[in-house]
Design an enzyme around this catalytic site. Structure first.
Site, PDB file in Angstrom:
ATOM      1  N   GLY A 238       8.126 -16.542 -12.616  1.00  0.00           N
ATOM      2  CA  GLY A 238       8.484 -16.976 -11.137  1.00  0.00           C
ATOM      3  C   GLY A 238      10.220 -17.269 -11.060  1.00  0.00           C
ATOM      4  O   GLY A 238      10.792 -17.160 -10.172  1.00  0.00           O
ATOM      5  N   GLU A 272       5.023 -17.150 -18.581  1.00  0.00           N
ATOM      6  CA  GLU A 272       4.834 -15.898 -18.180  1.00  0.00           C
ATOM      7  C   GLU A 272       5.840 -15.341 -17.282  1.00  0.00           C
ATOM      8  O   GLU A 272       5.646 -15.018 -16.159  1.00  0.00           O
ATOM      9  CB  GLU A 272       3.520 -15.777 -17.292  1.00  0.00           C
ATOM     10  CG  GLU A 272       2.274 -16.604 -17.946  1.00  0.00           C
ATOM     11  CD  GLU A 272       1.147 -16.538 -16.885  1.00  0.00           C
ATOM     12  OE1 GLU A 272       1.127 -16.277 -15.515  1.00  0.00           O
ATOM     13  OE2 GLU A 272      -0.069 -16.574 -17.390  1.00  0.00           O
ATOM     14  N   GLY A 274       8.620 -12.749 -16.090  1.00  0.00           N
ATOM     15  CA  GLY A 274       8.701 -11.364 -15.809  1.00  0.00           C
ATOM     16  C   GLY A 274      10.025 -10.958 -15.363  1.00  0.00           C
ATOM     17  O   GLY A 274      10.729 -10.478 -16.151  1.00  0.00           O
ATOM     18  N   ARG A 275      10.166 -10.875 -14.064  1.00  0.00           N
ATOM     19  CA  ARG A 275      11.596 -10.601 -13.478  1.00  0.00           C
ATOM     20  C   ARG A 275      12.918 -10.961 -14.177  1.00  0.00           C
ATOM     21  O   ARG A 275      13.626 -10.208 -14.453  1.00  0.00           O
ATOM     22  CB  ARG A 275      11.690 -10.973 -12.048  1.00  0.00           C
ATOM     23  CG  ARG A 275      12.831 -10.668 -11.319  1.00  0.00           C
ATOM     24  CD  ARG A 275      13.072 -11.371  -9.937  1.00  0.00           C
ATOM     25  NE  ARG A 275      11.522 -11.327  -9.254  1.00  0.00           N
ATOM     26  CZ  ARG A 275      10.784 -10.556  -8.338  1.00  0.00           C
ATOM     27  NH1 ARG A 275      11.790  -9.434  -8.126  1.00  0.00           N
ATOM     28  NH2 ARG A 275       9.845 -10.749  -7.871  1.00  0.00           N
ATOM     29  N   ARG A 310      10.684  -1.821  -3.616  1.00  0.00           N
ATOM     30  CA  ARG A 310      11.033  -3.107  -3.012  1.00  0.00           C
ATOM     31  C   ARG A 310      11.873  -3.058  -1.798  1.00  0.00           C
ATOM     32  O   ARG A 310      11.676  -4.097  -0.972  1.00  0.00           O
ATOM     33  CB  ARG A 310      11.894  -3.821  -4.143  1.00  0.00           C
ATOM     34  CG  ARG A 310      11.000  -3.959  -5.588  1.00  0.00           C
ATOM     35  CD  ARG A 310      11.709  -4.715  -6.731  1.00  0.00           C
ATOM     36  NE  ARG A 310      11.606  -6.234  -6.137  1.00  0.00           N
ATOM     37  CZ  ARG A 310      12.803  -7.037  -5.819  1.00  0.00           C
ATOM     38  NH1 ARG A 310      13.706  -6.300  -5.663  1.00  0.00           N
ATOM     39  NH2 ARG A 310      12.781  -8.123  -5.327  1.00  0.00           N
ATOM     40  N   TYR A 314       9.779  -5.380   0.802  1.00  0.00           N
ATOM     41  CA  TYR A 314      10.124  -6.685   0.890  1.00  0.00           C
ATOM     42  C   TYR A 314      11.633  -6.868   1.489  1.00  0.00           C
ATOM     43  O   TYR A 314      12.007  -7.921   1.635  1.00  0.00           O
ATOM     44  CB  TYR A 314      10.312  -7.605  -0.546  1.00  0.00           C
ATOM     45  CG  TYR A 314       9.425  -7.332  -1.550  1.00  0.00           C
ATOM     46  CD1 TYR A 314       7.908  -7.893  -1.064  1.00  0.00           C
ATOM     47  CD2 TYR A 314       9.457  -6.773  -2.774  1.00  0.00           C
ATOM     48  CE1 TYR A 314       7.055  -7.790  -2.090  1.00  0.00           C
ATOM     49  CE2 TYR A 314       8.587  -6.731  -3.555  1.00  0.00           C
ATOM     50  CZ  TYR A 314       7.193  -7.381  -3.463  1.00  0.00           C
ATOM     51  OH  TYR A 314       6.249  -7.235  -4.424  1.00  0.00           O
ATOM     52  N   CYS A 340       9.213  11.113   4.035  1.00  0.00           N
ATOM     53  CA  CYS A 340       9.123  11.586   5.496  1.00  0.00           C
ATOM     54  C   CYS A 340       8.711   9.981   6.080  1.00  0.00           C
ATOM     55  O   CYS A 340       7.518   9.879   6.403  1.00  0.00           O
ATOM     56  CB  CYS A 340       8.039  12.398   5.830  1.00  0.00           C
ATOM     57  SG  CYS A 340       8.820  14.003   5.224  1.00  0.00           S
ATOM     58  N   GLU A 341       9.304   8.830   5.921  1.00  0.00           N
ATOM     59  CA  GLU A 341       9.015   7.651   6.542  1.00  0.00           C
ATOM     60  C   GLU A 341      10.492   7.003   7.018  1.00  0.00           C
ATOM     61  O   GLU A 341      11.296   7.165   6.029  1.00  0.00           O
ATOM     62  CB  GLU A 341       8.449   6.723   5.506  1.00  0.00           C
ATOM     63  CG  GLU A 341       7.184   7.182   4.753  1.00  0.00           C
ATOM     64  CD  GLU A 341       6.133   6.763   5.613  1.00  0.00           C
ATOM     65  OE1 GLU A 341       6.014   5.985   6.595  1.00  0.00           O
ATOM     66  OE2 GLU A 341       4.792   7.277   5.368  1.00  0.00           O
ATOM     67  N   TYR A 369       9.422  -4.615 -11.453  1.00  0.00           N
ATOM     68  CA  TYR A 369       8.972  -4.244 -10.390  1.00  0.00           C
ATOM     69  C   TYR A 369       9.366  -2.998  -9.606  1.00  0.00           C
ATOM     70  O   TYR A 369       9.521  -2.661  -8.539  1.00  0.00           O
ATOM     71  CB  TYR A 369       8.885  -5.388  -9.213  1.00  0.00           C
ATOM     72  CG  TYR A 369       8.239  -6.619  -9.870  1.00  0.00           C
ATOM     73  CD1 TYR A 369       6.717  -6.518 -10.168  1.00  0.00           C
ATOM     74  CD2 TYR A 369       9.028  -7.692 -10.239  1.00  0.00           C
ATOM     75  CE1 TYR A 369       6.149  -7.680 -10.606  1.00  0.00           C
ATOM     76  CE2 TYR A 369       8.361  -8.703 -10.787  1.00  0.00           C
ATOM     77  CZ  TYR A 369       7.018  -8.765 -10.907  1.00  0.00           C
ATOM     78  OH  TYR A 369       6.461  -9.958 -11.648  1.00  0.00           O
TER      79      TYR A 369
HETATM   80  C1  LIG Z   1       3.580 -11.598 -11.303  1.00  0.00           C
HETATM   81  C2  LIG Z   1       3.204 -12.715 -12.252  1.00  0.00           C
HETATM   82  C3  LIG Z   1       3.933 -13.324 -13.203  1.00  0.00           C
HETATM   83  C4  LIG Z   1       5.394 -12.781 -13.178  1.00  0.00           C
HETATM   84  O1  LIG Z   1       6.141 -13.108 -12.356  1.00  0.00           O
HETATM   85  P1  LIG Z   1       7.820 -13.167 -12.330  1.00  0.00           P
HETATM   86  O2  LIG Z   1       8.228 -13.846 -11.035  1.00  0.00           O
HETATM   87  O3  LIG Z   1       8.156 -11.695 -12.580  1.00  0.00           O
HETATM   88  O4  LIG Z   1       8.568 -13.787 -13.500  1.00  0.00           O
HETATM   89  C5  LIG Z   1       3.392 -14.283 -13.975  1.00  0.00           C
HETATM   90  N1  LIG Z   1       2.331 -14.706 -13.790  1.00  0.00           N
HETATM   91  C6  LIG Z   1       1.206 -14.189 -12.892  1.00  0.00           C
HETATM   92  C7  LIG Z   1       0.038 -14.778 -13.007  1.00  0.00           C
HETATM   93  C8  LIG Z   1       1.774 -13.291 -12.144  1.00  0.00           C
HETATM   94  O5  LIG Z   1       1.031 -12.703 -11.034  1.00  0.00           O
END
Ligand SMILES: *Cc1c(COP(=O)(O)O)cnc(C)c1O
Length: 420
Positions: A238, A272, A274-275, A310, A314, A340-341, A369
């Site tokens: 997150g 965890e 990601g981004r 995205r 969003y 076509c949107e 993403y």
């Molecule tokens: C999407 C997700 C993440 C990663 O979120 P980021 O904002 O990309 O860091 C981690 N854990 C779970 C369970 C998720 O669904």
């Protein structure tokens, strides 16, 4: 800090001119910098001094070359489907560093994870717990389980990417979770190992993380009093990035705030991200097909919302930059795709480089993403993915062909034969 920089008005990814790659692979394409990926992974992972596992959130960028790179750096994977488990294993991620999240795991997916001996299932409901107990019983094993609790904390981010509030579908409300842990503790084929939470994405402040960790910590103490020992504390992902002018905390600041709150707990931490690892390590490169002046100004490019969802999904911001700066200045225009949107835009109502037909544009910060949310809408083959390492570039996913578009489709006999 990333490795997309200008030299003599030309955008480079590390030591390769982006325009040269476009020449070789055609447009549109996703482009990642290996140096940036490595740097971001290490900056994050090394910020944590406590015992921890960094499980990269596969859904943010799931190419097996990228997953393999993180596995080589000691990373694991956070997965949310059997398909992602397959990818992670193909990429050489150690199953003992794989955690499986998500509200809707099927029986087949549960069996797959059990068979592969993954580290943990982040279970999100009592019915899922019963399903996993049943499957583990048939296999004669104990399923390693953590429960995702919902701490009801406002992450102050976009509503679609908020996941830890009572109104969101995720996890078990933290005030009902003790009962669930006690049920699980009595199940023969369940081994209760952890507590997990993930409150949302693109957080630009540490305080919601600290608030939710505080609640989880209290909860772990209640579990302890009830005789249930917790080995893993999974804080989810997150952490946000800078797309425009956001000022998210550095990984070091985030890690420090968490370490402070973790004092007195002897759990192994699972993260965890990601981004924060991949977001600024990738761009989407597209070519200007046409421009329209007259009324409102439009720049029509060869990438659309099917390639980068995205902005449409969003209303997300991605900076638009010229791959070759030609000193023509900027103007307010919409950068739109061929779909076509009316919702098919990559940038709307913003200052962008003045363009002519054939110019190359880069949609910055598209590593997370981006490709993973792309689709074949309007029967558009998905674009290729390219990884730069120093002065070399590598195609890590081929551009799809038209044959790929109809793969698996079949005209049934009763319709007669196709006359060509
Ligand atoms: C999407 C997700 C993440 C990663 O979120 P980021 O904002 O990309 O860091 C981690 N854990 C779970 C369970 C998720 O669904």
């Amino acid at each position: 800090m990333n490795h997309f920089n200008y030299k003599n008005n030309r955008m480079f990814c590390e030591d390769v001119a982006v325009a040269e790659i476009a020449e070789a692979v055609n447009t549109p394409f996703y482009l990642y910098s290996n140096a940036t990926l490595t740097r971001h992974f290490q900056a994050f992972d090394q910020a944590f001094k406590l015992p921890h596992i960094t499980c990269f959130a596969t859904k943010s960028c799931s190419n097996i070359a990228i997953l393999h790179g993180f596995a080589e750096l000691g990373g694991g994977a956070d997965i949310v489907s059997g398909g992602e488990l397959f990818r992670a294993l193909k990429a050489g991620v150690d199953p003992r560093k794989i955690v499986y999240s998500g509200v809707g795991k099927t029986r087949e997916e549960l069996r797959y994870g059990l068979k592969e001996n993954i580290l943990l299932f982040n279970v999100e409901s009592v019915q899922e717990l019963r399903a996993i107990q049943e499957e583990a019983a048939v296999m004669g094993i104990k399923a390693p389980v953590s429960f995702r609790v919902n701490p009801d904390v406002d992450p102050r981010t976009h509503a679609y990417i908020s996941t830890g509030m009572a109104k969101n579908k995720f996890g078990i409300p933290i005030d009902q979770a003790l009962d669930v842990y006690q049920q699980a503790d009595k199940m023969v084929n369940i081994e209760v190992l952890g507590v997990s939470c993930h409150i949302g994405s693109q957080l630009t402040d540490v305080s919601p993380f600290v608030e939710s960790l505080g609640k989880v910590k209290q909860f772990i103490n209640r579990l302890k009093q009830a005789g249930i020992k917790i080995k893993y504390l999974d804080l989810g992902g997150g952490l946000g990035i800078c797309y425009q002018d956001e000022t998210p905390p550095e990984p070091a600041e985030y890690a420090k705030a968490i370490a402070r709150e973790m004092a007195g707990l002897s759990c192994t931490l699972i993260l965890e991200p990601g981004r924060v690892i991949v977001g600024n390590a990738g761009i989407l490169v597209t070519k200007v097909l046409y421009t329209k002046a007259g009324g409102k100004k439009f720049i029509i490019v060869d990438a659309g919302m099917n390639d980068l969802a995205r902005p449409s999904l969003y209303d997300a911001f991605h900076a638009v930059q010229a791959v070759e700066e030609r000193g023509r200045g900027t103007e307010v225009a919409d950068v739109v795709g061929p779909i076509c949107e009316s919702g098919d835009f990559l940038s709307r109502g913003r200052e962008v480089p003045c363009c002519e037909q054939g110019d190359l544009l880069a949609l910055m910060s598209s590593g997370a993403y981006g490709f993973t949310m792309s689709s074949n809408y309007n029967s558009r083959p998905r674009v290729c993915e390219v990884l730069v390492n120093g002065s070399e570039f590598y195609i890590i996913r081929q551009r799809e062909t038209r044959d790929d578009l109809i793969r698996g489709e079949k005209i049934p006999d009763f319709q007669g034969v196709v006359r060509e």
